[in-house]
Write a protein that holds these residues in place. Structure first.
Motif, PDB file in Angstrom:
ATOM      1  N   ALA A  78      -3.870   2.760  -4.424  1.00 41.97           N
ATOM      2  CA  ALA A  78      -4.593   3.937  -4.927  1.00 41.97           C
ATOM      3  C   ALA A  78      -4.659   3.901  -6.448  1.00 41.97           C
ATOM      4  CB  ALA A  78      -3.929   5.224  -4.446  1.00 41.97           C
ATOM      5  N   GLY A  79      -3.602   3.454  -7.087  1.00 41.10           N
ATOM      6  CA  GLY A  79      -3.590   3.359  -8.546  1.00 41.10           C
ATOM      7  C   GLY A  79      -4.621   2.375  -9.064  1.00 41.10           C
ATOM      8  N   ALA A  82      -8.026   3.964  -8.509  1.00 41.96           N
ATOM      9  CA  ALA A  82      -8.245   5.066  -9.442  1.00 41.96           C
ATOM     10  C   ALA A  82      -8.608   4.536 -10.822  1.00 41.96           C
ATOM     11  CB  ALA A  82      -7.001   5.951  -9.516  1.00 41.96           C
ATOM     12  N   THR A  88      -8.379  10.279 -11.141  1.00 39.48           N
ATOM     13  CA  THR A  88      -6.930  10.389 -11.013  1.00 39.48           C
ATOM     14  C   THR A  88      -6.488   9.785  -9.687  1.00 39.48           C
ATOM     15  OG1 THR A  88      -7.029  12.537  -9.917  1.00 39.48           O
ATOM     16  CG2 THR A  88      -6.921  12.548 -12.352  1.00 39.48           C
ATOM     17  N   THR A  89      -5.211   9.459  -9.577  1.00 36.95           N
ATOM     18  CA  THR A  89      -4.715   8.937  -8.294  1.00 36.95           C
ATOM     19  C   THR A  89      -4.818  10.006  -7.216  1.00 36.95           C
ATOM     20  OG1 THR A  89      -2.454   9.455  -8.974  1.00 36.95           O
ATOM     21  CG2 THR A  89      -3.187   7.171  -9.268  1.00 36.95           C
ATOM     22  N   THR A  93      -6.750   9.562  -3.766  1.00 37.01           N
ATOM     23  CA  THR A  93      -6.119   9.797  -2.463  1.00 37.01           C
ATOM     24  C   THR A  93      -7.040  10.615  -1.564  1.00 37.01           C
ATOM     25  OG1 THR A  93      -3.902   9.622  -3.384  1.00 37.01           O
ATOM     26  CG2 THR A  93      -4.116  10.831  -1.315  1.00 37.01           C
TER      27      THR A  93
END
Length: 182
Positions: A78-79, A82, A88-89, A93
């Motif tokens: 996810a990072g 992103a 943003t993470t 999400t």
């Protein structure tokens, strides 16, 4: 205001109105940003219609395309997603949750470090992405058909310079995640 010159556009009319009402005001930036904004609205409308036909939206396409571009096995954290999408993470999400519910991605834990969770493109996600990408890039080429290859390259160069110019005067913007990506 009626346009007798076929090369004039709505931005020319707006600039002329400002010059009549406020001759002291330099509205020349509007010639760039007004046209950029109007072009973006038309572009966004075309993309929305195209993505709707494929059952996804621009945010979903961004995630699916990032996973596809990463190469086999088409997975990222996810990072990583992103960072690539400038969100943003937490925002990522939510995107991944929706895509997982639709069966286009699945989450999998790293076998060596269970704390790491990847989002991976499913076969269905790959099919949707491939079909959408074919149509998307053909659509973008169609929209650019009025420009020569040299003009397209020049415009791409100028837009890169414009982004750098904006970031030079708005340095905090370069580090802030955006709610949406383009």
């Amino acid at each position: 205001m009626a346009r007798s010159d076929p090369d004039r556009d709505a931005v020319d009319d707006i600039v002329a109105q400002w010059h009549l009402q406020r001759p002291d005001l330099d509205v020349s930036p509007l010639e760039v940003f007004g046209r950029l904004h109007r072009s973006y609205i038309y572009y966004q409308s075309s993309l929305t219609a195209l993505f709707d036909r494929h059952g996804i939206n621009m945010a979903a396409f961004d995630v699916l395309a990032a996973l596809r571009r990463s190469g086999p096995p088409y997975r990222m954290t996810a990072g990583q997603l992103a960072e690539m999408a400038l969100v943003t993470t937490g925002g990522m999400t939510l995107r991944v949750d929706r895509l997982e519910k639709a069966g286009l991605v699945e989450r999998e834990r790293d076998p060596d470090d269970r704390r790491i969770v990847y989002s991976r493109l499913t076969e269905a996600g790959l099919r949707v992405l491939e079909s959408t990408a074919d149509d998307h890039f053909a659509n973008e080429a169609r929209m650019l058909a009025g420009l020569t290859a040299t003009e397209q390259a020049g415009l791409a160069h100028l837009l890169r310079k414009l982004e750098r110019s904006i970031l030079a005067v708005e340095p905090a913007k370069a580090e802030e995640p955006h709610a949406d990506s383009a």
